[in-house]
Design an enzyme around this catalytic site. Sequence first.
Site, PDB file in Angstrom:
ATOM      1  N   ASP A   7       0.829  -1.209   0.000  1.00 39.61           N
ATOM      2  CA  ASP A   7       0.000   0.000   0.000  1.00 39.61           C
ATOM      3  C   ASP A   7       0.867   1.265   0.000  1.00 39.61           C
ATOM      4  O   ASP A   7       2.082   1.215   0.271  1.00 39.61           O
ATOM      5  CB  ASP A   7      -0.898  -0.031   1.252  1.00 39.61           C
ATOM      6  CG  ASP A   7      -2.226   0.664   1.044  1.00 39.61           C
ATOM      7  OD1 ASP A   7      -2.321   1.510   0.141  1.00 39.61           O
ATOM      8  OD2 ASP A   7      -3.160   0.373   1.807  1.00 39.61           O
ATOM      9  N   ASP A  58     -10.754   1.880  -3.118  1.00 41.50           N
ATOM     10  CA  ASP A  58     -11.305   1.581  -1.793  1.00 41.50           C
ATOM     11  C   ASP A  58     -12.827   1.572  -1.833  1.00 41.50           C
ATOM     12  O   ASP A  58     -13.468   1.168  -0.862  1.00 41.50           O
ATOM     13  CB  ASP A  58     -10.855   2.628  -0.774  1.00 41.50           C
ATOM     14  CG  ASP A  58      -9.503   2.269  -0.175  1.00 41.50           C
ATOM     15  OD1 ASP A  58      -9.051   1.131  -0.377  1.00 41.50           O
ATOM     16  OD2 ASP A  58      -8.897   3.136   0.486  1.00 41.50           O
TER      17      ASP A  58
HETATM   18  C1  GLA Z   1      -5.757   1.771   2.236  1.00 42.98           C
HETATM   19  C2  GLA Z   1      -6.125   0.618   1.322  1.00 42.98           C
HETATM   20  C3  GLA Z   1      -7.162  -0.238   2.018  1.00 42.98           C
HETATM   21  C4  GLA Z   1      -6.640  -0.732   3.324  1.00 42.98           C
HETATM   22  C5  GLA Z   1      -6.205   0.433   4.188  1.00 42.98           C
HETATM   23  C6  GLA Z   1      -5.479  -0.044   5.435  1.00 42.98           C
HETATM   24  O1  GLA Z   1      -6.808   2.666   2.358  1.00 42.98           O
HETATM   25  O2  GLA Z   1      -6.557   1.063   0.093  1.00 42.98           O
HETATM   26  O3  GLA Z   1      -7.537  -1.312   1.171  1.00 42.98           O
HETATM   27  O4  GLA Z   1      -5.553  -1.601   3.086  1.00 42.98           O
HETATM   28  O5  GLA Z   1      -5.323   1.303   3.498  1.00 42.98           O
HETATM   29  O6  GLA Z   1      -5.080   0.984   6.238  1.00 42.98           O
END
Ligand code: GLA
Length: 754
Positions: free
Chosen positions: A476, A546
């Site tokens: 990420d 997301d």
């Molecule tokens: C980001 C990612 C999510 C998740 C969060 C965790 O927003 O896109 O899928 O992994 O971080 O903190």
Amino acid sequence: MTIAWNPQTREWHLHNGATSWVLAVLENGWIGQLHAGAPLSPDASYRHLYPPFAGFDNRMPEPVPLAVPVPGVGDFRVPGLVVETRDGATVLDLQYATHRILRGKPALPATTGVRGPMPATYAEHEADADTLEIDCTDARSRITVTLRWTLFAARPVVARSMTIANEGAPVTIRTAMSATLDLPDGAWTMLQLSGVWARERHLVERPLAPGRVAVSSVRGGSGPEHNPFIALRRPTTTEGAGEAWGVMLAWSGNFLAEAEVEPFGTARVRIGENPETFAWRLEHDGVFTTPEALVAWSDRGLGGMSDALHAVLRRNMARGPWRDAERPVLLNNWEGTYFDFDHDRLVAMAAEAKAMGIELFVLDDGWFGARSDDHRGLGDWTVNRTKLRRGLAGLGEEIHAMGLQFGIWIEPEMVNADSDLFRERPDWAIGVPGRRRTAQRHQLVLDLAIPEVVDHLFDVISAALDEAKVDYVKWDWNRFITEPWTPAVPPERQGEFFHRYVYGLYDLYERLVTRFPGVLWESCASGGARFDAGLLAWAPQAWTSDDTDAVERLRIQYGTSLAYPVSSMGAHVSDIPNHQTGRTPSLDFRAAVAMFGTFGYELDPTRLTGEERAAVQRQVAFFTERRALISGGRFDRLRSPFEGDGNETAWMVTAADGARALAAFYRVLFRPLPVRDRLRLRGLDPAARYEITRWTSFDGPDLRFIRGGDDLMRIGIGIEPADGEIVEGDFPDGMRLVRHDFTFRLYDIRRVTA
Ligand code: GLA
């Protein structure tokens, strides 16, 4: 060999039957680009297209198409290369010196003074591609520019890049575009993939007009606002027919993609690293190579352009065992638990997942350091024993023992101020000494331009992956870069910072992927904020957004598909009410959308009812039986959620041998007495016959009929009311009126052989 050099006319012709690029040494020694796009006969000369060119003079300024336009020499369009030489001027006279025609695709020359490779396409076999390299030299500065074109076999796609080598006094590169493309007219509409967190890569269109239109990023990553990709289409081009260009940059940092129409109506397209945030000092004997751009042309509409790019990204950019392997159906715990989990809760979730047919269990954020929320812990990549009493190793063992694969989330490029790492090495976080730092999501970015930081991250992440014996990693990147500055180079070279950061990222990816070759990597950046062709070289799939709401996903996945293949798009079924939008589509609707991606679930399966678990089991079975078709077939967009009221979306995938296809039609809101509607398919054999089963839930098909390919493509399948010759079974109600929102129809299509 698909590249011919004609020494009499001094022309190169790259041709593979699907596209042609014609280049020439112009009369003044510069390199011209006489033609690009439609396939032409390789035996003819195309010099007649432009009058002899001795340089721009006082005559009518002829907008001559140039392979490497530089400023200040009479071509007043946007440049492809700006180099400040010792005298402070940016004037270059790049004279043809020599060229090489090579089978396959050589690795790109490394830039001096950075570690790690540039992501680039490759040819597995020599016959997969041919490459032309042309060297041009500016005698006064002693700079040699190598222009590069790789043409892929049978695909209308060319990879472009440029290397600058300096044998003279130090110079500063101010602009180095990966590709410029001069087109003889400007009658195009530009398509871009734009948005923001939770609505990434929406399709936006605007016609070209005199002047410049551009998309770009200055965020340090390719960003969610605009993707490093643009397409051009004729006003009459459709998904299935007409001319289209697709131009994409394999780069995960700041970029610029721009089209300019000049007074005579010709167009210049350029794509490359964003010159606004870039300057590179090239010392004597130094070499600099730009990122690679992919340029696709098709006369088979936007669908043909997408298909060409998808094929090259899947076969020539993705690498490693997961390039061709079927990707596992996963359960990710993020939306199911957020930070609130422990060993036992995860094991219980994994057991339910396994029972439903899921193949990979992914532990997301929160397993390390003091990470009880997003204020702390980033940077400390040792397991949190309070949450995971048996450590990562113990958890991994239990998950593996269930017959599941095991994956974890990491965010190696970041640090929280509240972390042991930051307390020890505050100097590793990016910032300008003496100035305050902007925090985003309570975190700072580590300076990957410092090789020692990359070495440290390699060590700590390797240790975690070793401990957990993981099969999958989600990588990420949850904030952008502010206060850009690095101690890795002196003050006068800070223009190199963003480029060096991305190189540090690539170095880290390359070393980890080499160290853990069997692992499946998925990139992520607050959802889809770094979804680009560069990262696909290491991570063949990326978390698309997301926003897991299936209705929002229709637009996001549709837009993303313009440039990127289904096999690259992470897509999960999540809980309702949806955490991003509050919507409540049915479980089957959510699955029918997520299936057109690298499929998985992101919820707590222990909270599902028995009925829901059975439904998930059926969804997984439906998907896995068609997985190779969905992720490897040709993807065609049939109906756009960006047109009309956006209430309907449809797409389909077709196997390479044409024996199977799967079409999907989605309707968001129910409309009373809907208009008669037919869904026309594409890419089938008009002479073949197909058996179709229709699924409006995963309980089983509710309609079965046989149709000719011509009928399916030219007349189409009746959607409302459904038509269909029922040939077997007792599917009583083709006319059944379904009175609710969020409906879909999947058409499973098989060629009838007998
Ligand atoms: C980001 C990612 C999510 C998740 C969060 C965790 O927003 O896109 O899928 O992994 O971080 O903190």
